[in-house]
Each structure stands twice: as structure tokens, then as C-alpha cells.
Design a protein around this motif. Structure first.
Motif, short mmCIF file in Angstrom:
data_model
loop_
_atom_site.label_atom_id
_atom_site.label_comp_id
_atom_site.label_asym_id
_atom_site.label_seq_id
_atom_site.Cartn_x
_atom_site.Cartn_y
_atom_site.Cartn_z
N LEU A 1 45.82 71.95 -67.02
CA LEU A 1 45.56 71.42 -65.68
C LEU A 1 46.13 70.01 -65.68
N LEU B 1 47.10 66.50 -63.94
CA LEU B 1 46.87 65.57 -62.82
C LEU B 1 48.18 64.88 -62.50
N ARG C 1 48.81 74.78 -57.18
CA ARG C 1 47.97 73.61 -56.94
C ARG C 1 46.52 74.08 -56.86
N ILE D 1 36.79 72.67 -62.96
CA ILE D 1 37.69 72.32 -61.85
C ILE D 1 38.08 73.58 -61.07
N SER E 1 37.95 66.45 -57.20
CA SER E 1 37.53 67.59 -58.01
C SER E 1 37.23 67.15 -59.44
N ASP F 1 46.82 65.23 -57.22
CA ASP F 1 46.61 66.68 -57.18
C ASP F 1 46.52 67.23 -58.59
N VAL F 2 45.89 68.40 -58.68
CA VAL F 2 45.80 69.09 -59.97
C VAL F 2 46.68 70.33 -59.90
N TRP G 1 45.62 64.49 -68.40
CA TRP G 1 45.11 63.51 -67.44
C TRP G 1 45.68 62.12 -67.72
N GLY H 1 42.65 66.29 -55.68
CA GLY H 1 42.57 66.43 -57.13
C GLY H 1 41.59 65.47 -57.80
N TRP H 2 41.63 64.22 -57.36
CA TRP H 2 40.75 63.25 -58.01
C TRP H 2 39.28 63.56 -57.73
#
Lengths: 393, 371
Positions: free
Chosen positions: B167, B169, B216, B97, B226, B177-178, B125, B223-224
Motif C-alpha cells: 500500500l 502513500l 486507488r 486501510i 484513512s 492517496d493510497v 509510507w 489517503g491520509w
């Protein structure tokens, strides 16, 4: 590692594809015959085979001295998959097991007599190995061949000879030495199909084609029509299967069937709603395309093993055949489940989904896990050769 | 068409095999079950030093710059040896990522440390009672001036106890977003949840955890995408891992069947039993082919949108089916903890349920085919 064809192979695949589009003939290329258009007894099919011959596509892998091109077997694989994809007749047993066995073991007379006719598609063969008591146990054949003068007299019965009712010649195994061990008492003969001692009895099937029983009543065959040496018939039969590394059971027909099913499912409705939105349908379709990709992978594996030469790719082809034929049946089964009640409508009627294509295919594909070495025979081979297990029967 | 490995690929595979044979014996695997840390430092160090840890990370950031194909060979060995190690969460997902979406500064700071093993990343996640899709990401990231405040609960955070960086989510006004969150940050708490496979996974709670805008990863709302992109690579590796495990389970079962006798003959001589094994071996070989095709296709720079989910779907299905069969073939002893076949059996199901499960993968394939 490379999952693509080489540029030369790809060019050939493209050439064949284009040729098949240009030469499309709806009579010859009938997808509803489900991978068996080579069994159609029609003048159109014979004419089509002559066209294939004129293209130089019969016997491509044969040695040059016998009219071949000594080209790699993978080209015959490419050709056969393309033919099968278009539901055209495949190149078949003449250039395959019969031609290749004659080249290795046939007398000069047999070579001269048959090889040119095979390359020109002037001749059709039927193959007679199976008998009522010799199915999976192929070496148990009992058709009796007794020595008489400069020839042999054949008496007994064959079964499952699919081409018997239109073939010109019969490639047949018979027991020439009843006292020898079962694998070594068999010899191979070429018998004209119009011999008055042959009686052909049709056996209609649940598929599209009829098959036949063939009865031998004092059929006299001269020594000159014995193939190779006496008693080596079963050895030649086994060897021929190894020589036919590239043109076994084709995958394209089941891939095409899956494509037809998906195209239909994208448009079809039930109770006013798109069928493709049904979670169960989506699940079945996902599984079908996944398993098709796996079958493709297993076919790449056996083709790559075959190309390496040396040991025949027995394990690879058994695993491929086992997986691909079971999948081929499952596609039809899932298709009927997806179609529901209408799936039962007999093929050929407009009321059926895709004119009953899968009703017919469901019946026609039954033989795929039986012929050419049943699934159980394949599993026995895998158990012994891949897993190193002892003989279990 | 050819299926030969290059000399370098064979070397990488052999190296992975020898490191894993040394550090991930069945005894070592058993030792690590339910362990809060979940892996051994010796193996982690070896993976870092040998370059296997950063194998697919960009060379400019200390990685090996190898393709998914080389990595798939390593993952088959990890599956074979049941290796318990945060390679996947740290290098493949975490590093993946960052390499995909991270800023130059983030990449420069973290990727070399991920490749060497100095830092351990994992991903937070999944959430309780939520699914695998983007809609399942509901942990709140409230915008607060230049910063974000994270609140919510994650679970199935693998190797959470050992990770330095998470990381996370989270849902923002822009979508998913991550965020990069220090595992020791104020407001982060975690506890281990035992799993079927005895791995080290955690439930992590975020209570008003403050992160800067610079934490971020990627542009707002990406995010999704990625994650999804990195997951398509990742699931090919997990498919390969599944094949490695299935093959090993098949191999030990086959050997047992040759020596275990009943009714005066070895189990291997019973046709009904041999046929189960023939089916199993066929599915394993087929699974291996779809893994290789997916990994090779990706290495060619082509899309694996359909191939990747097909690979994990088929291979995890094969792994569970093969290990269920193996349990049956071992008979009573396979039901005991003492015999090894149960180790594969439990991990097979866990792998199938993790990292996009069967229904999710089926829908990915179906959508690609039908919609």
C-alpha cells in the motif's frame, strides 16, 4: 472490562456534582489551599461538614447498626474525588480510620460516645502517630504511657499533627509496654484536645497550612479511653489503612490544576505571541495530560482491586500514590517553567500569572510525596510485594 | 468499573500466549535477526489458522470481527515474546486501510487472504529525509489518462521482502492517496536496510510504476484520513506490545537480581536498585491501564483521538526507560550479545521511533488539548 461507573454510581456522582455547584461557598471551597481545605479552622468549614452530614454522606460505608448505609466503598471514593475537585473539605479521618476502628475494636462506651457525633459532624479529630523519631519508621513511637490506677499517664511528644490547633479529640498512639517488641508495645488512646497537660506548638510550613508539635506533660487518660486491647495499637493503625481503601490521596486536585494551567496557557502571551505556540510548552502540556490519564488509570486499578474485597490492594495503592503525587508536583514545576520569570511572584498578587496559583501550589505539593507514606516507603512496599524482593533496610 | 476479562478474551490471550511461546522463543527471535524475510512460516501459518491474524478484520471477509481490546491482549503477548511477524503491517495497517476505505471488490479480493495469511501486505509510507505527517508524503503519483505513474523512494517498509502487495502513500493532485501495488510490478525495486532491532525493513524505489485507477484505495485525496484512522487503532496495539516487552524485561531482570550477589547479598536487597525496579513496575502498570482504557474506549465506539497517541507516547517511553534501567541492573553482562536483555533494549527504542515518534505524538496530544 468497564471504565465507566455503573448507572447508579454515575447518578450519585451527578447528584454530588450538582449539590456542590448549588452549595458553592468560596470561603470553604478555596482551590488555592491545594487539597487541604479540610484543615481550615473556620466556622464556615464546620458548617459545611454539618451540611455533608445532613446529606447522609458521612459514614455511608458504615454498618447500618451504627448509623451507616452499608453502601459500597466506591461511593465514598466518588464523593471524595468530587469534594476534592471542588476544593471542598473531604470526608476525612473521623468517618474513616477513627470511626471504622472504633466500630471494629472500640468498647460500647466509646462507640456510643463517638460514633453518633462523627456521623453528625459534631466532632473534629487530630491524629497523632508521628514523632521526631517515628516518621517513616512509624512503629518507633516513644510517647510514654505509664499505668496509674484506672488509667494511664502520657508523657512525650508528637509532631506533624495538622489539626491539633482546632480538633476536639486526639487519636494517639503511645508505648504502653517499653519491653515488648516495637510493633506490639503500642496502644491507642482518645485524649480530649483541651487537656491542660497538652501543649500545642505551631510549626508554620512552606505550604498553606500550619502543622503542630504536641507535647504531653502528665496527661492522664482513663482506661475507658483506651481503644481496643492494650498492645494492639499498631495492629489497629495498620488495619485502618487497609480499611481506608477508597479514600486515599485524591487525584482531582492535580487534574484541576492541570486544567487551570491549560486554560491559562491557551490565552497567555509572551512577546506578543501566544504561549501555547511555543513547542516546548506544547510538549510539556502533552506530557502532563498524558501522565494525568495514566494516573487516572492507576486509580481505576486500585479502586477495582479494592472492590474485589479480600486482600487489601496494597500494591495498587502504593503504585498509584507514588505516581500520582510525583505527577502532582511535576505539574506545578512545569507550570512555573512555562510561566518563566513571572512564575516567582508570590501567590495572591494580581501581578502573578493566575494570581500566583502555581507559585503557591509548587510549595504546597511538596508534602504530598512525604505524608501518608513517603515515595520511598511506597517503593519499598512495591519492591517487596510486587517484585518479591527481600527487605532492603 | 471493572477490569475483568471475559472468558472469550481470556481464551484469546491464552491462545496467543501458547502459540507465541511455541514459535517465538528467544532462540527463534535471535535466529530471525537481520533475516531478509524476517519471520517463520510456521508461526505465520499458526496465526492464520488460529484466527489471530484476522482477529479484528470484518467477519464477512473472513476476519474475527473482534474489537481493539481483544487485539491489545494479543499484542501484549507479541511484545512479551518479541514476535517477529508481519501481523501489524499486513493485518492491522494493510487490512485496516482496505476495510476502512477499500471498494467492495478490493475487500472481497484481499481481506480473506490477509486474514488467512495467504497474502502479505505492507505499507510504503515514510520517505528519506521526510517526517511522519502528511507533508512527508511526496512520492509522486502522476495522473496518466485512467492510470497513475508512481515515482519516488520509500523507506522503513517493514517485511517488504516478503510482501505480495504494497500500500503506497503517494501525492496526487487531490492530495495524499493510497495505491495498491503488486510488490513484483515493473519498476519496483527494493533492498534491505539493517535496523537497530534487526528486523526486515526495506528501502523501496518506484521507477515509473504504472497502476490503474481501480488500484486507488478510497476516494481521491482521502489517503491520509484513512491512514490516520487506522493508525489510531494501530498505535494502541503497539503501546500494548511495548508494555508486553517492558514487563518481560522487568521480569527477567527481577529474577536475575534475586540470584546475582555482590557484597554477599543479592542485588534485589540493595534499596537503590530495588527502587529503580519499583518505579519501572509502576510505569508499566500505568501504561497497561492507559492501553486498556484506549482499547476499551474504542470498543465502545467512542473517539480515541487523544487516548491513542497518549497510550503510545507513554508506553514506548516506559519501554525504553525500563530497558535502559534493566541494562544498568544487569551490569556488564547486559552489554554482551549473549544475554537476552539487549534484545528488549534495542527493540524498545526502535518501536518508539517507529509508527509516529515521540515529537509527533506529543504534538497530536498538544493540538487536541490546546488548539
Amino acid at each position: 472490562m468497564d471504565f465507566d461507573f455503573s448507572p447508579e454510581e454515575q447518578a450519585f456522582a451527578d447528584e454530588v456534582e450538582q449539590w456542590l455547584v448549588d452549595n458553592h461557598d468560596p470561603v470553604v471551597m478555596d482551590p488555592t489551599r491545594e487539597n487541604f481545605t479540610q484543615l481550615a479552622d473556620t466556622p464556615e468549614r464546620r458548617a459545611f461538614m454539618k451540611k455533608l452530614a445532613a446529606q447522609g454522606w458521612l459514614g455511608m460505608s458504615w454498618p447500618k447498626e451504627y448509623g451507616g448505609q452499608e453502601i459500597e466503598g466506591v461511593y465514598e471514593y466518588i464523593l471524595n474525588e468530587a469534594l476534592a475537585k471542588h476544593a471542598a473539605p473531604q470526608i476525612g479521618k473521623g468517618v474513616g480510620i477513627i470511626g471504622k476502628t472504633l466500630i471494629r475494636h472500640g468498647s460500647d462506651y466509646l462507640k456510643k460516645e463517638f460514633l453518633p457525633k462523627i456521623l453528625n459532624a459534631d466532632i473534629e479529630f487530630a491524629v497523632g502517630y508521628s514523632e521526631p523519631q517515628a516518621g517513616s519508621d512509624a512503629a518507633n513511637m516513644q510517647l510514654k504511657a505509664e499505668k496509674k490506677g484506672d488509667g494511664w499517664v502520657l508523657n512525650g511528644q508528637k509532631i506533624w499533627t495538622t489539626s491539633a490547633h482546632f480538633a476536639d479529640w486526639y487519636w494517639v498512639g503511645a508505648r504502653t509496654d517499653p519491653d515488648a517488641p516495637k510493633h506490639s508495645g503500642i496502644s491507642l488512646f482518645l485524649v480530649p484536645m483541651n487537656d491542660p497537660g497538652l501543649e500545642i506548638v505551631s510549626l508554620p510550613t512552606i505550604g498553606k497550612d500550619t502543622t503542630n508539635q504536641v507535647f504531653f506533660n502528665d496527661v492522664y487518660v482513663p482506661d475507658t479511653q483506651m481503644v481496643g486491647e492494650q498492645g494492639k495499637g499498631f495492629q489497629y493503625i495498620s488495619e485502618a489503612l487497609d480499611l481506608e481503601r477508597f479514600t486515599m490521596f485524591t487525584l482531582s486536585p492535580s487534574t484541576e490544576r492541570a486544567r487551570v494551567l491549560i486554560e491559562w496557557a491557551k490565552e497567555a502571551k509572551r512577546d506578543g505571541k501566544p504561549i501555547k505556540d511555543d513547542p516546548n510548552v506544547r510538549r510539556l502540556i502533552a506530557r502532563i495530560v498524558t501522565d494525568q490519564a495514566v494516573a487516572k488509570g492507576l486509580s481505576v486499578r486500585f479502586v477495582c482491586a479494592a472492590r474485589k474485597g479480600g486482600k487489601p490492594p496494597t500494591i495498587e495503592s502504593s503504585q498509584y500514590k507514588l505516581f500520582a503525587t510525583q505527577l502532582s508536583q511535576r505539574v506545578c514545576q512545569d507550570a512555573l517553567d512555562i510561566q518563566g520569570a513571572a512564575g516567582q511572584i508570590r501567590e495572591g498578587q494580581d501581578e502573578g500569572p493566575i494570581r500566583g496559583r502555581f507559585e503557591g501550589a509548587y510549595r504546597a505539593t511538596v508534602v504530598e510525596t512525604i505524608g501518608g507514606g513517603s515515595s520511598e516507603v511506597q517503593k519499598n512496599i512495591i519492591a517487596r510485594r510486587y517484585l518479591g524482593f527481600p527487605k532492603n533496610f | 468499573m471493572d477490569l475483568e476479562f471475559t472468558e472469550e478474551q481470556q481464551m484469546i490471550k491464552d491462545m496467543a500466549r501458547s502459540i507465541l511461546d511455541e514459535h517465538s522463543s528467544v532462540d527463534a527471535v535471535r535466529e530471525l535477526e537481520d533475516d531478509p524475510r524476517g519471520f517463520s512460516d510456521a508461526l505465520w501459518k499458526q496465526l492464520g489458522e488460529s484466527g489471530l491474524l484476522g482477529l479484528t478484520l470484518p467477519a464477512e471477509y473472513g476476519g474475527g470481527g473482534q474489537s481493539l481490546l481483544e487485539a491489545a491482549l494479543v499484542y501484549e503477548e507479541m511484545g512479551r515474546t518479541l514476535a517477529s511477524v508481519p501481523h501489524f503491517v499486513s493485518a492491522v495497517i494493510g487490512g485496516g486501510i482496505l476495510a476502512e476505505a477499500g471498494s467492495d471488490a478490493q475487500k472481497a479480493e484481499w481481506l480473506p487472504k490477509i486474514a488467512s495469511g495467504e497474502s502479505i501486505f505492507t505499507i510504503a509510507w515514510l520517505e528519506p529525509e521526510r517526517g511522519y505527517g502528511p507533508v512527508g508524503v511526496q512520492l509522486e503519483a502522476r495522473s496518466d489518462g485512467d492510470a497513475f505513474v508512481l515515482s519516488g523512494t520509500k523507506q522503513h517498509v517493514y517485511f517488504g521482502g516478503a510482501a505480495d502487495q504494497l500500500l503506497v502513500l503517494a501525492r496526487t493532485d487531490a492530495g495524499v492517496d493510497v495505491f495498491l501495488v503488486d510488490a513484483k510490478a515493473d519498476g519496483v525495486s527494493m533492498r534491505q536496510i539493517l535496523s537497530q532491532a534487526g528486523d526486515a525493513q526495506y528501502r523501496v524505489t518506484f521507477e515509473s510504476v504504472k497502476v490503474g485507477a481501480g488500484d486507488r484505495v478510497g476516494a481521491a485525496g482521502t489517503g491520509w484520513d484513512s491512514l490516520s484512522k487506522v493508525m489510531h487503532d494501530g498505535i494502541v496495539l503497539l503501546a500494548s506490545q511495548a508494555i508486553g516487552g517492558a514487563q518481560q524485561a522487568l521480569d527477567i531482570t527481577g529474577e536475575y537480581m534475586k540470584v546475582r550477589t555482590q557484597f554477599d547479598k543479592p542485588l534485589a536487597a540493595f534499596q537503590s536498585l530495588a527502587h529503580y525496579m519499583a518505579d519501572a513496575s509502576t510505569n508499566i502498570e500505568g501504561g497497561r491501564m492507559i492501553v486498556l482504557e484506549a482499547a476499551w474506549t474504542r470498543a465502545q465506539g467512542r473517539s480515541i483521538e487523544r487516548l491513542a497517541p497518549m497510550a503510545k507516547l507513554f508506553c514506548c517511553d516506559t519501554y525504553t526507560e525500563v530497558t535502559r534501567t534493566c541494562e544498568q541492573l544487569w551490569g556488564g553482562v547486559g552489554f554482551t550479545l549473549e544475554y537476552d536483555v539487549q534484545l528488549y533494549f534495542r527493540r524498545a527504542k526502535q518501536l518508539e521511533l517507529s509508527w509516529w515518534d515521540t515529537p509527533y505524538l506529543e504534538e497530536l496530544v498538544a493540538a487536541d488539548v490546546l488548539d
